[in-house]
Design a protein around this motif. Structure first.
Motif, PDB file in Angstrom:
ATOM      1  N   LEU A  77       0.820  -1.215   0.000  1.00  0.00           N
ATOM      2  CA  LEU A  77       0.000   0.000   0.000  1.00  0.00           C
ATOM      3  C   LEU A  77       0.854   1.264   0.000  1.00  0.00           C
ATOM      4  CD1 LEU A  77      -2.874  -0.949   2.492  1.00  0.00           C
ATOM      5  CD2 LEU A  77      -2.710  -1.343   0.024  1.00  0.00           C
ATOM      6  N   ALA A  78       1.870   1.293   0.837  1.00  0.00           N
ATOM      7  CA  ALA A  78       2.686   2.506   0.963  1.00  0.00           C
ATOM      8  C   ALA A  78       3.364   2.928  -0.345  1.00  0.00           C
ATOM      9  CB  ALA A  78       3.716   2.341   2.079  1.00  0.00           C
ATOM     10  N   PRO A  79       3.947   2.003  -1.131  1.00  0.00           N
ATOM     11  CA  PRO A  79       4.635   2.439  -2.358  1.00  0.00           C
ATOM     12  C   PRO A  79       3.700   2.703  -3.542  1.00  0.00           C
ATOM     13  CG  PRO A  79       4.959   0.087  -2.046  1.00  0.00           C
ATOM     14  CD  PRO A  79       4.216   0.591  -0.840  1.00  0.00           C
ATOM     15  N   ALA A  80       2.403   2.488  -3.366  1.00  0.00           N
ATOM     16  CA  ALA A  80       1.451   2.652  -4.472  1.00  0.00           C
ATOM     17  C   ALA A  80       1.450   4.090  -4.983  1.00  0.00           C
ATOM     18  CB  ALA A  80       0.054   2.257  -4.018  1.00  0.00           C
ATOM     19  N   GLN A  81       1.391   4.228  -6.309  1.00  0.00           N
ATOM     20  CA  GLN A  81       1.375   5.555  -6.924  1.00  0.00           C
ATOM     21  C   GLN A  81       0.356   5.588  -8.051  1.00  0.00           C
ATOM     22  OE1 GLN A  81       5.087   7.508  -7.614  1.00  0.00           O
ATOM     23  NE2 GLN A  81       6.188   6.035  -6.336  1.00  0.00           N
ATOM     24  N   GLU A  82      -0.311   6.725  -8.161  1.00  0.00           N
ATOM     25  CA  GLU A  82      -1.257   6.908  -9.253  1.00  0.00           C
ATOM     26  C   GLU A  82      -0.478   7.201 -10.528  1.00  0.00           C
ATOM     27  OE1 GLU A  82      -4.728  10.044 -10.347  1.00  0.00           O
ATOM     28  OE2 GLU A  82      -4.698   9.292  -8.293  1.00  0.00           O
ATOM     29  N   VAL A  83      -0.859   6.554 -11.608  1.00  0.00           N
ATOM     30  CA  VAL A  83      -0.243   6.788 -12.917  1.00  0.00           C
ATOM     31  C   VAL A  83      -1.352   7.023 -13.930  1.00  0.00           C
ATOM     32  CG1 VAL A  83       1.862   5.463 -12.434  1.00  0.00           C
ATOM     33  CG2 VAL A  83      -0.107   4.310 -13.451  1.00  0.00           C
ATOM     34  N   GLU A  84      -1.037   7.823 -14.931  1.00  0.00           N
ATOM     35  CA  GLU A  84      -2.016   8.111 -15.970  1.00  0.00           C
ATOM     36  C   GLU A  84      -1.482   7.658 -17.318  1.00  0.00           C
ATOM     37  OE1 GLU A  84      -3.491  12.088 -15.986  1.00  0.00           O
ATOM     38  OE2 GLU A  84      -4.104  11.985 -13.887  1.00  0.00           O
ATOM     39  N   VAL A  85      -2.392   7.227 -18.156  1.00  0.00           N
ATOM     40  CA  VAL A  85      -2.038   6.830 -19.513  1.00  0.00           C
ATOM     41  C   VAL A  85      -1.949   8.096 -20.356  1.00  0.00           C
ATOM     42  CG1 VAL A  85      -2.739   5.490 -21.530  1.00  0.00           C
ATOM     43  CG2 VAL A  85      -3.214   4.622 -19.241  1.00  0.00           C
ATOM     44  N   GLN A  95      10.828   5.463 -10.603  1.00  0.00           N
ATOM     45  CA  GLN A  95      12.118   4.783 -10.431  1.00  0.00           C
ATOM     46  C   GLN A  95      12.101   3.772  -9.293  1.00  0.00           C
ATOM     47  OE1 GLN A  95      14.999   5.285 -12.497  1.00  0.00           O
ATOM     48  NE2 GLN A  95      15.525   3.376 -11.463  1.00  0.00           N
ATOM     49  N   SER A  96      11.483   4.105  -8.161  1.00  0.00           N
ATOM     50  CA  SER A  96      11.471   3.180  -7.017  1.00  0.00           C
ATOM     51  C   SER A  96      10.776   1.866  -7.377  1.00  0.00           C
ATOM     52  CB  SER A  96      10.791   3.826  -5.806  1.00  0.00           C
ATOM     53  OG  SER A  96       9.444   4.157  -6.116  1.00  0.00           O
ATOM     54  N   LEU A  97       9.727   1.932  -8.175  1.00  0.00           N
ATOM     55  CA  LEU A  97       9.026   0.714  -8.575  1.00  0.00           C
ATOM     56  C   LEU A  97       9.803  -0.036  -9.655  1.00  0.00           C
ATOM     57  CD1 LEU A  97       5.324   1.943  -8.483  1.00  0.00           C
ATOM     58  CD2 LEU A  97       6.558   0.564  -6.783  1.00  0.00           C
ATOM     59  N   ARG A  98      10.471   0.696 -10.554  1.00  0.00           N
ATOM     60  CA  ARG A  98      11.332   0.033 -11.549  1.00  0.00           C
ATOM     61  C   ARG A  98      12.448  -0.723 -10.849  1.00  0.00           C
ATOM     62  NH1 ARG A  98      13.345   4.658 -15.149  1.00  0.00           N
ATOM     63  NH2 ARG A  98      12.075   5.976 -13.872  1.00  0.00           N
ATOM     64  N   ASP A  99      13.014  -0.101  -9.815  1.00  0.00           N
ATOM     65  CA  ASP A  99      14.092  -0.753  -9.064  1.00  0.00           C
ATOM     66  C   ASP A  99      13.588  -2.015  -8.365  1.00  0.00           C
ATOM     67  OD1 ASP A  99      15.812   1.279  -9.844  1.00  0.00           O
ATOM     68  OD2 ASP A  99      15.732   2.323  -7.918  1.00  0.00           O
TER      69      ASP A  99
END
Length: 151
Positions: A77-85, A95-99
């Motif tokens: 839950l904590a690292p979750a981020q909203e992204v848009e298409v 970057q943190s999620l890519r890592d």
């Protein structure tokens, strides 16, 4: 929302953007999604409504005084981020999620019925090889599943 299914290969560009396959984009309602760490070193991409249900479920199971609940909440839950298409059908992966997912240039995108997984292609290939015998054993618990055509 349609069922999100399919296995696709796509590339991550130098800015950390990846195109979502049109088939998956068409099955996702809206333009805004939630991206977070998944299990097995992949990323999970949720439509907002599915994310809200998932997050409620995760938080309702455990108290902040329960170590397992805190562990799952901190990792998912904590690292979750909203992204848009964007206009070209891409999402930008922080970057943190890519890592976390060790995403390289070649990625595999899986439609998981109600959410999407994003894997590094080499890691996904290794995962399939490492879990083949577990997969075969796991299918034994699905003996009661029957294939029937709906009328």
């Amino acid at each position: 929302m349609n069922l999100l299914t399919g296995e696709f290969r796509n590339t991550l560009d130098e800015k950390g953007r990846i195109s979502l396959p049109a088939r998956l984009r068409n099955g996702l309602a809206g333009n805004s999604f939630v991206l977070t760490r998944g299990v097995d070193n992949c990323l999970w991409l949720f439509p907002e409504a599915v994310w809200e249900s998932f997050a409620r479920g995760v938080t309702s199971i455990g108290s902040p005084f329960d170590a397992n609940a805190r562990l799952v909440q901190r990792r998912m839950l904590a690292p979750a981020q909203e992204v848009e298409v964007d206009k070209l059908g891409r999402i930008s992966i922080p970057q943190s999620l890519r890592d976390y997912a060790r995403l390289g240039k070649d990625c595999t995108i899986l439609g998981m019925t109600s959410y999407v997984e994003i894997w590094d292609s080499a890691a996904y290939s290794a995962y399939l090889g490492e879990t083949e015998s577990d997969f075969i054993a796991a299918t034994e618990s699905f003996k009661s599943v029957r294939l029937e055509a709906r009328q």
